[in-house]
Enzyme design. Sequence first.
Site, PDB file in Angstrom:
ATOM      1  N   ASP A 185       0.747  -1.187   0.011  1.00 56.11           N
ATOM      2  CA  ASP A 185       0.042   0.025   0.015  1.00 56.11           C
ATOM      3  C   ASP A 185       0.902   1.243   0.059  1.00 56.11           C
ATOM      4  O   ASP A 185       2.034   1.113   0.408  1.00 56.11           O
ATOM      5  CB  ASP A 185      -0.834  -0.021   1.416  1.00 56.11           C
ATOM      6  CG  ASP A 185      -1.932   0.808   0.853  1.00 56.11           C
ATOM      7  OD1 ASP A 185      -2.348   1.536  -0.085  1.00 56.11           O
ATOM      8  OD2 ASP A 185      -2.518   1.108   2.143  1.00 56.11           O
ATOM      9  N   ARG A 206       0.149   7.640  -2.751  1.00 55.27           N
ATOM     10  CA  ARG A 206       0.705   8.676  -1.832  1.00 55.27           C
ATOM     11  C   ARG A 206       2.013   9.071  -2.053  1.00 55.27           C
ATOM     12  O   ARG A 206       2.472  10.081  -2.029  1.00 55.27           O
ATOM     13  CB  ARG A 206       0.364   8.251  -0.436  1.00 55.27           C
ATOM     14  CG  ARG A 206      -0.779   8.536   0.228  1.00 55.27           C
ATOM     15  CD  ARG A 206      -1.243   7.940   1.659  1.00 55.27           C
ATOM     16  NE  ARG A 206      -1.340   6.539   1.332  1.00 55.27           N
ATOM     17  CZ  ARG A 206      -1.440   5.704   2.223  1.00 55.27           C
ATOM     18  NH1 ARG A 206      -1.119   5.941   3.398  1.00 55.27           N
ATOM     19  NH2 ARG A 206      -1.993   4.349   2.076  1.00 55.27           N
ATOM     20  N   HIS A 250       2.711   3.121  -9.118  1.00 53.98           N
ATOM     21  CA  HIS A 250       2.533   1.791  -9.127  1.00 53.98           C
ATOM     22  C   HIS A 250       3.993   1.294 -10.079  1.00 53.98           C
ATOM     23  O   HIS A 250       4.363   0.257  -9.791  1.00 53.98           O
ATOM     24  CB  HIS A 250       1.292   1.586 -10.037  1.00 53.98           C
ATOM     25  CG  HIS A 250      -0.018   2.022  -9.337  1.00 53.98           C
ATOM     26  ND1 HIS A 250      -0.404   1.497  -8.100  1.00 53.98           N
ATOM     27  CD2 HIS A 250      -0.952   2.671  -9.587  1.00 53.98           C
ATOM     28  CE1 HIS A 250      -1.522   1.966  -7.737  1.00 53.98           C
ATOM     29  NE2 HIS A 250      -1.892   2.827  -8.511  1.00 53.98           N
ATOM     30  N   SER A 254      -7.198  -5.786  -5.809  1.00 55.97           N
ATOM     31  CA  SER A 254      -8.312  -6.225  -5.140  1.00 55.97           C
ATOM     32  C   SER A 254      -9.659  -5.996  -6.029  1.00 55.97           C
ATOM     33  O   SER A 254      -9.684  -5.384  -7.061  1.00 55.97           O
ATOM     34  CB  SER A 254      -8.706  -5.368  -3.990  1.00 55.97           C
ATOM     35  OG  SER A 254      -8.932  -3.909  -4.178  1.00 55.97           O
ATOM     36  N   GLU A 312     -12.128  -4.664  -5.133  1.00 58.87           N
ATOM     37  CA  GLU A 312     -12.509  -3.323  -4.884  1.00 58.87           C
ATOM     38  C   GLU A 312     -11.833  -2.205  -5.918  1.00 58.87           C
ATOM     39  O   GLU A 312     -12.194  -1.199  -6.238  1.00 58.87           O
ATOM     40  CB  GLU A 312     -12.388  -2.876  -3.497  1.00 58.87           C
ATOM     41  CG  GLU A 312     -13.576  -3.537  -2.499  1.00 58.87           C
ATOM     42  CD  GLU A 312     -13.208  -5.074  -2.226  1.00 58.87           C
ATOM     43  OE1 GLU A 312     -11.989  -5.526  -2.345  1.00 58.87           O
ATOM     44  OE2 GLU A 312     -13.974  -5.577  -1.801  1.00 58.87           O
ATOM     45  N   ARG A 314     -11.758   1.858  -9.194  1.00 65.17           N
ATOM     46  CA  ARG A 314     -10.819   3.260  -9.230  1.00 65.17           C
ATOM     47  C   ARG A 314     -11.152   3.766 -10.598  1.00 65.17           C
ATOM     48  O   ARG A 314     -11.753   3.178 -11.314  1.00 65.17           O
ATOM     49  CB  ARG A 314      -9.311   2.617  -9.370  1.00 65.17           C
ATOM     50  CG  ARG A 314      -9.334   2.192  -7.772  1.00 65.17           C
ATOM     51  CD  ARG A 314      -7.642   2.211  -7.534  1.00 65.17           C
ATOM     52  NE  ARG A 314      -7.498   1.896  -6.048  1.00 65.17           N
ATOM     53  CZ  ARG A 314      -6.363   2.124  -5.490  1.00 65.17           C
ATOM     54  NH1 ARG A 314      -5.095   2.347  -6.103  1.00 65.17           N
ATOM     55  NH2 ARG A 314      -6.245   1.950  -4.073  1.00 65.17           N
ATOM     56  N   LEU A 346      11.105 -20.312  -4.561  1.00 64.13           N
ATOM     57  CA  LEU A 346      10.049 -19.327  -4.091  1.00 64.13           C
ATOM     58  C   LEU A 346       8.690 -19.523  -5.077  1.00 64.13           C
ATOM     59  O   LEU A 346       8.914 -19.466  -6.120  1.00 64.13           O
ATOM     60  CB  LEU A 346      10.576 -18.020  -3.958  1.00 64.13           C
ATOM     61  CG  LEU A 346       9.453 -17.100  -3.587  1.00 64.13           C
ATOM     62  CD1 LEU A 346       9.149 -17.403  -2.245  1.00 64.13           C
ATOM     63  CD2 LEU A 346      10.094 -15.367  -3.715  1.00 64.13           C
ATOM     64  N   ARG A 348       1.980  -5.195   5.975  1.00 66.92           N
ATOM     65  CA  ARG A 348       1.140  -4.025   5.327  1.00 66.92           C
ATOM     66  C   ARG A 348       2.163  -2.775   5.108  1.00 66.92           C
ATOM     67  O   ARG A 348       2.371  -2.250   6.627  1.00 66.92           O
ATOM     68  CB  ARG A 348      -0.271  -3.865   5.720  1.00 66.92           C
ATOM     69  CG  ARG A 348      -0.741  -2.609   4.862  1.00 66.92           C
ATOM     70  CD  ARG A 348      -2.412  -2.442   5.275  1.00 66.92           C
ATOM     71  NE  ARG A 348      -3.035  -1.499   4.411  1.00 66.92           N
ATOM     72  CZ  ARG A 348      -4.224  -1.681   3.931  1.00 66.92           C
ATOM     73  NH1 ARG A 348      -5.136  -2.353   4.353  1.00 66.92           N
ATOM     74  NH2 ARG A 348      -4.620  -0.671   2.958  1.00 66.92           N
ATOM     75  N   ARG A 356      -5.203  -2.351   8.713  1.00 65.46           N
ATOM     76  CA  ARG A 356      -6.198  -2.928   8.563  1.00 65.46           C
ATOM     77  C   ARG A 356      -5.924  -4.087   7.383  1.00 65.46           C
ATOM     78  O   ARG A 356      -4.826  -3.891   6.886  1.00 65.46           O
ATOM     79  CB  ARG A 356      -7.404  -2.074   7.892  1.00 65.46           C
ATOM     80  CG  ARG A 356      -7.145  -1.236   6.762  1.00 65.46           C
ATOM     81  CD  ARG A 356      -8.311  -0.484   6.295  1.00 65.46           C
ATOM     82  NE  ARG A 356      -7.971   0.691   5.287  1.00 65.46           N
ATOM     83  CZ  ARG A 356      -7.458   1.795   5.354  1.00 65.46           C
ATOM     84  NH1 ARG A 356      -7.730   2.299   6.600  1.00 65.46           N
ATOM     85  NH2 ARG A 356      -7.230   2.517   4.495  1.00 65.46           N
ATOM     86  N   GLU A 376       0.903 -13.487  12.197  1.00 69.52           N
ATOM     87  CA  GLU A 376       1.360 -12.254  12.686  1.00 69.52           C
ATOM     88  C   GLU A 376       1.224 -11.399  11.836  1.00 69.52           C
ATOM     89  O   GLU A 376       1.590 -11.300  10.874  1.00 69.52           O
ATOM     90  CB  GLU A 376       2.948 -12.718  13.377  1.00 69.52           C
ATOM     91  CG  GLU A 376       3.081 -13.438  14.278  1.00 69.52           C
ATOM     92  CD  GLU A 376       2.637 -13.377  15.385  1.00 69.52           C
ATOM     93  OE1 GLU A 376       2.496 -12.294  16.233  1.00 69.52           O
ATOM     94  OE2 GLU A 376       1.905 -14.419  16.025  1.00 69.52           O
TER      95      GLU A 376
HETATM   96  C1  FPP Z   1      -2.024   0.126  -3.573  1.00 69.97           C
HETATM   97  O1  FPP Z   1      -1.569   1.564  -3.377  1.00 69.97           O
HETATM   98  C2  FPP Z   1      -1.293  -0.717  -4.686  1.00 69.97           C
HETATM   99  C3  FPP Z   1      -2.299  -1.212  -5.659  1.00 69.97           C
HETATM  100  C4  FPP Z   1      -3.464  -1.090  -5.684  1.00 69.97           C
HETATM  101  C5  FPP Z   1      -1.546  -1.867  -6.507  1.00 69.97           C
HETATM  102  C6  FPP Z   1      -0.082  -2.651  -6.353  1.00 69.97           C
HETATM  103  C7  FPP Z   1       0.614  -2.840  -7.529  1.00 69.97           C
HETATM  104  C8  FPP Z   1       1.957  -2.896  -7.713  1.00 69.97           C
HETATM  105  C9  FPP Z   1       2.753  -2.555  -6.604  1.00 69.97           C
HETATM  106  C10 FPP Z   1       2.750  -2.984  -9.029  1.00 69.97           C
HETATM  107  C11 FPP Z   1       2.373  -4.016  -9.935  1.00 69.97           C
HETATM  108  C12 FPP Z   1       2.674  -5.233  -9.027  1.00 69.97           C
HETATM  109  C13 FPP Z   1       3.105  -6.431  -9.551  1.00 69.97           C
HETATM  110  C14 FPP Z   1       3.172  -7.510  -8.626  1.00 69.97           C
HETATM  111  C15 FPP Z   1       3.385  -6.522 -11.164  1.00 69.97           C
HETATM  112  P1  FPP Z   1      -2.683   2.587  -3.316  1.00 69.97           P
HETATM  113  O2  FPP Z   1      -2.880   3.139  -4.884  1.00 69.97           O
HETATM  114  O3  FPP Z   1      -3.865   2.124  -2.754  1.00 69.97           O
HETATM  115  O4  FPP Z   1      -1.868   3.882  -2.839  1.00 69.97           O
HETATM  116  P2  FPP Z   1      -2.342   4.913  -1.818  1.00 69.97           P
HETATM  117  O5  FPP Z   1      -3.316   4.299  -0.571  1.00 69.97           O
HETATM  118  O6  FPP Z   1      -1.301   5.827  -1.268  1.00 69.97           O
HETATM  119  O7  FPP Z   1      -3.668   5.594  -2.679  1.00 69.97           O
END
Ligand code: FPP
Length: 254
Positions: free
Chosen positions: A21, A25, A38, A66, A68, A72, A132, A189, A195, A208
Amino acid sequence: MSFKDKIIKDRIPAHVAIIMDGNGRWAKKRGFLRTLGHEKGVDAVRETVEAAAALGISFITLYAFSTENWNRPRYEINALMKLLVTSVNKERKTFMDNNIRLLAIGDLKNLPARSQGELKKAIEDTSGNTGLRLVLALSYSSRWEIVEAARSLARQVSAGTLKADEINADSFSGLLTTAEIPDPELLIRTSGECRVSNFLLWQIAYSELYFTPTLWPDFTKEDFYKAIVDYQGRERRFGLTSEQIKQTKNRHFN
Ligand code: FPP
Protein backbone atom coordinates in the site's frame (compact mmCIF):
# COMPACT_ATOMS: atom_id res chain seq x y z
CA MET A 1 24.61 -4.10 11.06
CA SER A 2 21.98 -5.24 8.60
CA PHE A 3 18.75 -6.79 9.84
CA LYS A 4 19.67 -9.69 7.56
CA ASP A 5 22.42 -10.70 10.01
CA LYS A 6 19.87 -10.87 12.84
CA ILE A 7 17.61 -13.36 11.04
CA ILE A 8 17.49 -16.80 12.69
CA LYS A 9 18.03 -19.18 9.76
CA ASP A 10 15.96 -22.08 11.10
CA ARG A 11 12.94 -19.90 11.93
CA ILE A 12 12.21 -18.49 8.48
CA PRO A 13 8.44 -18.25 7.81
CA ALA A 14 7.22 -20.52 5.01
CA HIS A 15 4.68 -17.98 3.74
CA VAL A 16 4.71 -14.18 3.88
CA ALA A 17 1.72 -12.21 2.56
CA ILE A 18 2.02 -8.51 1.72
CA ILE A 19 -0.50 -5.71 1.26
CA MET A 20 1.54 -3.35 -0.92
CA ASP A 21 0.00 0.00 0.00
CA GLY A 22 0.99 3.63 -0.51
CA ASN A 23 1.84 3.83 -4.22
CA GLY A 24 -0.63 6.69 -4.78
CA ARG A 25 0.60 8.71 -1.80
CA TRP A 26 4.23 8.15 -2.83
CA ALA A 27 3.46 9.66 -6.25
CA LYS A 28 1.27 12.48 -4.91
CA LYS A 29 4.00 13.61 -2.49
CA ARG A 30 6.24 14.12 -5.52
CA GLY A 31 3.60 15.77 -7.71
CA PHE A 32 3.40 12.74 -10.02
CA LEU A 33 0.42 10.80 -11.36
CA ARG A 34 -0.64 7.89 -9.12
CA THR A 35 0.32 5.48 -11.88
CA LEU A 36 3.97 6.43 -11.49
CA GLY A 37 3.75 5.19 -7.90
CA HIS A 38 2.58 1.81 -9.20
CA GLU A 39 5.48 1.72 -11.69
CA LYS A 40 7.95 2.46 -8.90
CA GLY A 41 6.14 -0.21 -6.86
CA VAL A 42 7.34 -2.86 -9.32
CA ASP A 43 10.95 -2.15 -8.23
CA ALA A 44 9.92 -2.80 -4.61
CA VAL A 45 8.27 -6.06 -5.73
CA ARG A 46 11.55 -7.18 -7.37
CA GLU A 47 13.61 -6.24 -4.28
CA THR A 48 11.26 -8.07 -1.92
CA VAL A 49 10.89 -11.16 -4.06
CA GLU A 50 14.67 -11.47 -4.50
CA ALA A 51 15.17 -11.13 -0.74
CA ALA A 52 12.45 -13.72 -0.01
CA ALA A 53 13.94 -16.19 -2.52
CA ALA A 54 17.44 -15.77 -1.05
CA LEU A 55 16.13 -16.39 2.50
CA GLY A 56 14.52 -19.67 1.42
CA ILE A 57 10.92 -18.53 1.97
CA SER A 58 8.55 -20.94 0.18
CA PHE A 59 5.60 -18.65 -0.62
CA ILE A 60 5.09 -14.92 -0.95
CA THR A 61 1.60 -13.64 -1.74
CA LEU A 62 1.22 -10.07 -3.01
CA TYR A 63 -2.09 -8.20 -3.00
CA ALA A 64 -1.66 -6.65 -6.45
CA PHE A 65 -5.29 -5.84 -7.36
CA SER A 66 -8.39 -6.25 -5.21
CA THR A 67 -11.99 -6.76 -6.30
CA GLU A 68 -12.64 -3.27 -4.93
CA ASN A 69 -9.85 -1.80 -7.10
CA TRP A 70 -12.16 -2.24 -10.14
CA ASN A 71 -13.93 0.89 -8.84
CA ARG A 72 -10.83 3.07 -9.33
CA PRO A 73 -10.66 5.63 -12.19
CA ARG A 74 -10.56 3.90 -15.60
CA TYR A 75 -7.11 5.31 -16.49
CA GLU A 76 -5.62 3.84 -13.30
CA ILE A 77 -7.18 0.41 -13.88
CA ASN A 78 -5.86 0.38 -17.46
CA ALA A 79 -2.39 1.45 -16.31
CA LEU A 80 -2.32 -1.27 -13.63
CA MET A 81 -3.41 -3.98 -16.08
CA LYS A 82 -0.78 -2.85 -18.59
CA LEU A 83 1.85 -2.75 -15.85
CA LEU A 84 0.95 -6.29 -14.87
CA VAL A 85 1.54 -7.55 -18.41
CA THR A 86 4.81 -5.64 -18.90
CA SER A 87 6.08 -6.61 -15.44
CA VAL A 88 5.48 -10.35 -15.74
CA ASN A 89 7.26 -10.22 -19.12
CA LYS A 90 10.12 -8.01 -17.99
CA GLU A 91 10.69 -9.93 -14.78
CA ARG A 92 10.97 -13.30 -16.54
CA LYS A 93 14.75 -13.17 -16.03
CA THR A 94 14.32 -12.41 -12.30
CA PHE A 95 12.02 -15.44 -12.01
CA MET A 96 14.38 -17.78 -13.87
CA ASP A 97 17.59 -16.47 -12.19
CA ASN A 98 16.02 -16.94 -8.75
CA ASN A 99 14.19 -20.24 -9.44
CA ILE A 100 10.82 -18.53 -8.78
CA ARG A 101 7.52 -20.09 -9.78
CA LEU A 102 4.67 -17.68 -10.53
CA LEU A 103 1.10 -18.44 -9.40
CA ALA A 104 -2.07 -16.33 -9.29
CA ILE A 105 -5.23 -16.32 -7.18
CA GLY A 106 -8.44 -14.34 -7.66
CA ASP A 107 -11.32 -13.96 -10.06
CA LEU A 108 -8.90 -14.04 -13.01
CA LYS A 109 -11.63 -14.24 -15.67
CA ASN A 110 -12.34 -10.55 -14.95
CA LEU A 111 -8.87 -9.49 -16.13
CA PRO A 112 -8.51 -8.20 -19.72
CA ALA A 113 -7.88 -11.05 -22.18
CA ARG A 114 -4.30 -9.88 -22.84
CA SER A 115 -3.43 -9.83 -19.10
CA GLN A 116 -4.96 -13.29 -18.66
CA GLY A 117 -2.94 -14.61 -21.61
CA GLU A 118 0.41 -13.15 -20.49
CA LEU A 119 -0.17 -14.27 -16.93
CA LYS A 120 -1.01 -17.81 -18.03
CA LYS A 121 2.13 -17.91 -20.17
CA ALA A 122 4.38 -16.70 -17.33
CA ILE A 123 2.78 -19.26 -14.99
CA GLU A 124 3.45 -22.03 -17.51
CA ASP A 125 7.00 -20.86 -18.31
CA THR A 126 7.99 -20.83 -14.63
CA SER A 127 6.12 -24.02 -13.68
CA GLY A 128 9.36 -26.04 -13.59
CA ASN A 129 11.00 -23.72 -11.03
CA THR A 130 11.28 -25.26 -7.58
CA GLY A 131 12.16 -22.33 -5.31
CA LEU A 132 9.98 -19.50 -4.04
CA ARG A 133 6.38 -19.51 -5.24
CA LEU A 134 5.28 -15.96 -5.98
CA VAL A 135 1.50 -15.76 -5.70
CA LEU A 136 -0.14 -12.69 -7.25
CA ALA A 137 -3.59 -11.91 -5.83
CA LEU A 138 -5.42 -10.31 -8.76
CA SER A 139 -9.08 -9.32 -8.84
CA TYR A 140 -9.02 -10.99 -5.45
CA SER A 141 -11.09 -10.47 -2.34
CA SER A 142 -11.44 -12.77 0.61
CA ARG A 143 -15.21 -12.43 0.86
CA TRP A 144 -15.46 -13.37 -2.83
CA GLU A 145 -13.52 -16.61 -2.34
CA ILE A 146 -15.33 -17.49 0.90
CA VAL A 147 -18.71 -17.05 -0.82
CA GLU A 148 -17.48 -19.18 -3.77
CA ALA A 149 -16.41 -21.93 -1.34
CA ALA A 150 -19.76 -21.76 0.49
CA ARG A 151 -21.62 -22.05 -2.84
CA SER A 152 -19.54 -25.07 -3.81
CA LEU A 153 -20.32 -26.78 -0.49
CA ALA A 154 -24.05 -25.96 -0.79
CA ARG A 155 -24.09 -27.49 -4.29
CA GLN A 156 -22.41 -30.67 -3.02
CA VAL A 157 -24.87 -30.95 -0.11
CA SER A 158 -27.90 -30.42 -2.36
CA ALA A 159 -26.52 -32.99 -4.84
CA GLY A 160 -26.22 -35.47 -1.97
CA THR A 161 -22.44 -35.93 -2.42
CA LEU A 162 -21.65 -34.31 0.93
CA LYS A 163 -23.34 -34.31 4.34
CA ALA A 164 -23.58 -30.91 6.04
CA ASP A 165 -22.01 -32.43 9.20
CA GLU A 166 -18.94 -33.48 7.21
CA ILE A 167 -17.98 -29.85 6.54
CA ASN A 168 -15.03 -28.81 8.68
CA ALA A 169 -12.24 -26.21 8.66
CA ASP A 170 -9.92 -28.45 6.61
CA SER A 171 -12.47 -29.23 3.91
CA PHE A 172 -13.41 -25.54 3.77
CA SER A 173 -9.73 -24.51 3.39
CA GLY A 174 -9.46 -27.01 0.55
CA LEU A 175 -12.05 -25.08 -1.44
CA LEU A 176 -10.31 -21.71 -1.21
CA THR A 177 -8.01 -20.37 -3.94
CA THR A 178 -5.12 -21.05 -1.54
CA ALA A 179 -5.92 -24.76 -1.16
CA GLU A 180 -2.36 -25.80 -2.03
CA ILE A 181 -0.71 -22.99 -0.05
CA PRO A 182 0.03 -23.01 3.71
CA ASP A 183 -1.47 -20.17 5.76
CA PRO A 184 0.88 -17.18 6.02
CA GLU A 185 2.79 -16.93 9.27
CA LEU A 186 3.36 -13.23 8.62
CA LEU A 187 1.25 -10.50 6.99
CA ILE A 188 3.00 -7.22 6.18
CA ARG A 189 1.16 -4.02 5.27
CA THR A 190 3.01 -0.90 4.19
CA SER A 191 1.98 2.79 4.29
CA GLY A 192 0.89 3.02 7.94
CA GLU A 193 -2.68 1.78 7.42
CA CYS A 194 -3.56 -0.82 10.07
CA ARG A 195 -6.27 -2.93 8.43
CA VAL A 196 -6.50 -6.11 6.37
CA SER A 197 -8.77 -4.88 3.54
CA ASN A 198 -10.48 -8.12 2.54
CA PHE A 199 -7.17 -9.99 2.08
CA LEU A 200 -6.81 -13.68 3.05
CA LEU A 201 -9.26 -13.27 5.96
CA TRP A 202 -9.63 -17.03 6.55
CA GLN A 203 -5.92 -17.77 6.05
CA ILE A 204 -4.58 -15.08 8.45
CA ALA A 205 -6.49 -16.44 11.47
CA TYR A 206 -3.17 -16.98 13.31
CA SER A 207 -0.81 -14.83 11.23
CA GLU A 208 1.44 -12.28 12.87
CA LEU A 209 0.56 -8.80 11.57
CA TYR A 210 3.30 -6.29 10.83
CA PHE A 211 2.50 -2.69 9.91
CA THR A 212 5.14 -0.25 8.70
CA PRO A 213 4.74 3.45 7.79
CA THR A 214 7.04 2.96 4.77
CA LEU A 215 5.19 3.55 1.49
CA TRP A 216 5.38 0.53 -0.82
CA PRO A 217 7.62 2.14 -3.51
CA ASP A 218 10.18 2.91 -0.75
CA PHE A 219 10.10 -0.65 0.67
CA THR A 220 13.58 -2.23 0.41
CA LYS A 221 15.22 -5.58 1.13
CA GLU A 222 16.31 -4.14 4.46
CA ASP A 223 12.66 -3.29 5.34
CA PHE A 224 11.73 -6.87 4.51
CA TYR A 225 14.54 -8.29 6.70
CA LYS A 226 13.38 -5.97 9.53
CA ALA A 227 9.85 -7.40 9.29
CA ILE A 228 11.22 -10.96 9.43
CA VAL A 229 13.33 -10.14 12.51
CA ASP A 230 10.27 -8.58 14.18
CA TYR A 231 8.23 -11.71 13.38
CA GLN A 232 10.93 -13.94 14.85
CA GLY A 233 10.72 -12.01 18.12
CA ARG A 234 7.02 -12.80 18.53
CA GLU A 235 5.66 -15.66 20.64
CA ARG A 236 3.04 -17.52 18.60
CA ARG A 237 0.61 -19.08 21.07
CA PHE A 238 -2.29 -20.32 18.90
CA GLY A 239 -4.69 -19.91 21.83
CA LEU A 240 -2.39 -21.67 24.35
CA THR A 241 -0.67 -20.04 27.34
CA SER A 242 2.94 -18.90 27.26
CA GLU A 243 3.83 -21.67 29.77
CA GLN A 244 2.26 -24.36 27.58
CA ILE A 245 4.28 -23.13 24.58
CA LYS A 246 7.51 -23.24 26.62
CA GLN A 247 6.74 -26.78 27.87
CA THR A 248 6.14 -27.96 24.28
CA LYS A 249 9.45 -26.41 23.18
CA ASN A 250 11.32 -28.05 26.10
CA ARG A 251 9.78 -31.40 25.20
CA HIS A 252 11.16 -31.00 21.66
CA PHE A 253 14.65 -30.14 22.92
CA ASN A 254 14.89 -32.93 25.54
C1 FPP B 1 -1.97 0.10 -3.38
O1 FPP B 1 -1.50 1.44 -3.36
C2 FPP B 1 -1.39 -0.61 -4.51
C3 FPP B 1 -2.10 -1.15 -5.55
C4 FPP B 1 -3.57 -1.07 -5.62
C5 FPP B 1 -1.44 -1.81 -6.68
C6 FPP B 1 -0.20 -2.61 -6.36
C7 FPP B 1 0.55 -2.81 -7.62
C8 FPP B 1 1.88 -2.76 -7.76
C9 FPP B 1 2.81 -2.61 -6.64
C10 FPP B 1 2.51 -2.83 -9.09
C11 FPP B 1 2.32 -4.07 -9.87
C12 FPP B 1 2.63 -5.30 -9.13
C13 FPP B 1 3.02 -6.45 -9.70
C14 FPP B 1 3.07 -7.65 -8.84
C15 FPP B 1 3.44 -6.57 -11.10
P1 FPP B 1 -2.56 2.63 -3.47
O2 FPP B 1 -2.70 2.98 -4.90
O3 FPP B 1 -3.84 2.24 -2.80
O4 FPP B 1 -1.84 3.77 -2.67
P2 FPP B 1 -2.53 4.93 -1.80
O5 FPP B 1 -3.22 4.24 -0.65
O6 FPP B 1 -1.37 5.75 -1.35
O7 FPP B 1 -3.47 5.67 -2.69
